[in-house]
Design an enzyme around this catalytic site. Structure first.
Site, PDB file in Angstrom:
ATOM      1  N   CYS A  50       0.802  -1.230   0.000  1.00 17.00           N
ATOM      2  CA  CYS A  50       0.000   0.000   0.000  1.00 17.00           C
ATOM      3  C   CYS A  50       0.830   1.273   0.000  1.00 17.00           C
ATOM      4  O   CYS A  50       0.310   2.341  -0.262  1.00 17.00           O
ATOM      5  CB  CYS A  50      -0.984   0.020   1.171  1.00 17.00           C
ATOM      6  N   CYS A  52      -2.069  -3.096   8.523  1.00 18.19           N
ATOM      7  CA  CYS A  52      -1.546  -1.963   9.288  1.00 18.19           C
ATOM      8  C   CYS A  52      -1.025  -2.429  10.640  1.00 18.19           C
ATOM      9  O   CYS A  52      -0.005  -1.938  11.129  1.00 18.19           O
ATOM     10  CB  CYS A  52      -2.638  -0.907   9.517  1.00 18.19           C
TER      11      CYS A  52
END
Lengths: 175, 132
Positions: free
Chosen positions: B37, B106
């Site tokens: 990402c 994350c």
């Protein structure tokens, strides 16, 4: 699904955007619902689903990141979360420094500095794309997964820099 | 996508944002990135007597979930020993912040950053011992 085949384009990373746009336009026109107004229900449905596939294929090949992902997937190379190598520490350090420079330029509302950072990253991005194009053409796609990762870091940075610039000019024009 | 209240709280009021001197031998620095990402995260710990983490700082360039994950990680790290810190798992962060499946990476990034900071500190300490 092969977006290159859907659009009748060669399966390559190097892309002539004008050729891809033309293919998309012509196929979309040929598959337009107006042309199928007199056709049977199944033929109409078929044309509609092909038109959707053509749009999706165009979106995929137009974007440098998703084009590389599509090519790798077609070549049987796994991409995405958990399949890609960790980014090189020196590369990350460089990205972090660029991000910090961007944050500083944003804090001081320095549009020129932000545009400079964006343009520098765009040049780097183009270089990475040229490397990808050469690598795919010479059959070294499997070695390029890390380069694809770098491309995403650049893209993320450029999008963010652009968003900050848009934001600054919005503020300026309403002030 | 809707963020949980805890993610929004950490993302809007991140704890422990900042920098520690990375040349300090008692500071460990972890620098990690998510190739999928484009997020970049730096997490630093300062280790005191008895291997207890005295201070932790982070700087994250990424989405709200990545900021919240690293902010929470620094809160948890303070006061822990290195061995305790190593036990922090990304699943703990997912549970605490109620992260949706698309944002689990994350929390993985935050766990990687913790491990990488501890690793950096230990390498520095080993180098110091070797030179004395």
């Amino acid at each position: 699904m092969d977006p290159f085949a859907t659009l009748g384009l060669p399966r390559r990373y190097a892309l002539d955007l004008a050729v891809a746009e033309k293919a998309h336009r012509e196929l979309s026109r040929a598959l337009h619902p107006d042309r199928y107004a007199q056709a049977g229900a199944s033929e109409r449905r078929d044309a509609l689903s092909r038109a959707v596939a053509v749009n999706e294929a165009f979106r995929t090949v137009r974007d440098p990141v998703s084009r590389a992902e599509a090519l790798m997937t077609l070549l049987g190379i796994a991409v995405g979360d958990g399949h890609e190598p960790k980014a090189d520490p020196a590369f990350l350090m460089d990205m972090l420094e660029q991000r910090e420079a961007l944050a500083e330029a944003r804090a001081s509302r320095n549009a020129v500095a932000i545009a400079d950072l964006r343009d520098a990253l765009r040049a780097t991005e183009l270089g990475a794309q040229a490397e990808l194009a050469a690598g795919f053409d010479s059959g070294r796609a499997a070695e390029l997964v890390g380069k694809l990762g770098e491309l995403r870091f650049y893209r993320r940075f450029i999008d963010e820099a652009q968003a900050i610039l848009d934001d600054l000019s919005d503020c300026a024009s309403t002030a | 996508m809707a963020y949980s209240d805890k993610v929004v709280e950490h993302a809007e009021n991140p704890r422990n944002v900042g920098t520690l001197d990375k040349s300090d031998p008692t500071v460990g620095t972890g620098l990690v990135g998510a190739p999928a990402c484009g997020d970049v995260m730096r997490l630093q710990i300062k280790v005191g007597e008895g291997g207890v983490i005295e201070d932790a700082k982070f700087k994250t360039f990424g989405c709200g979930s990545a900021i919240a994950s690293s902010s929470l990680a620094t809160e948890w790290l303070k006061g822990k020993t290195l061995d305790e810190a190593e036990q922090i798992k990304n699943g703990d962060i997912v549970t605490e912040l109620n992260l949706p499946p698309v944002k689990i990476h994350c929390s993985v990034l935050a766990e990687d950053a913790i491990k990488s900071a501890i690793d950096d500190y230990r390498k520095k300490q080993a180098a110091k011992r070797a030179s004395t």
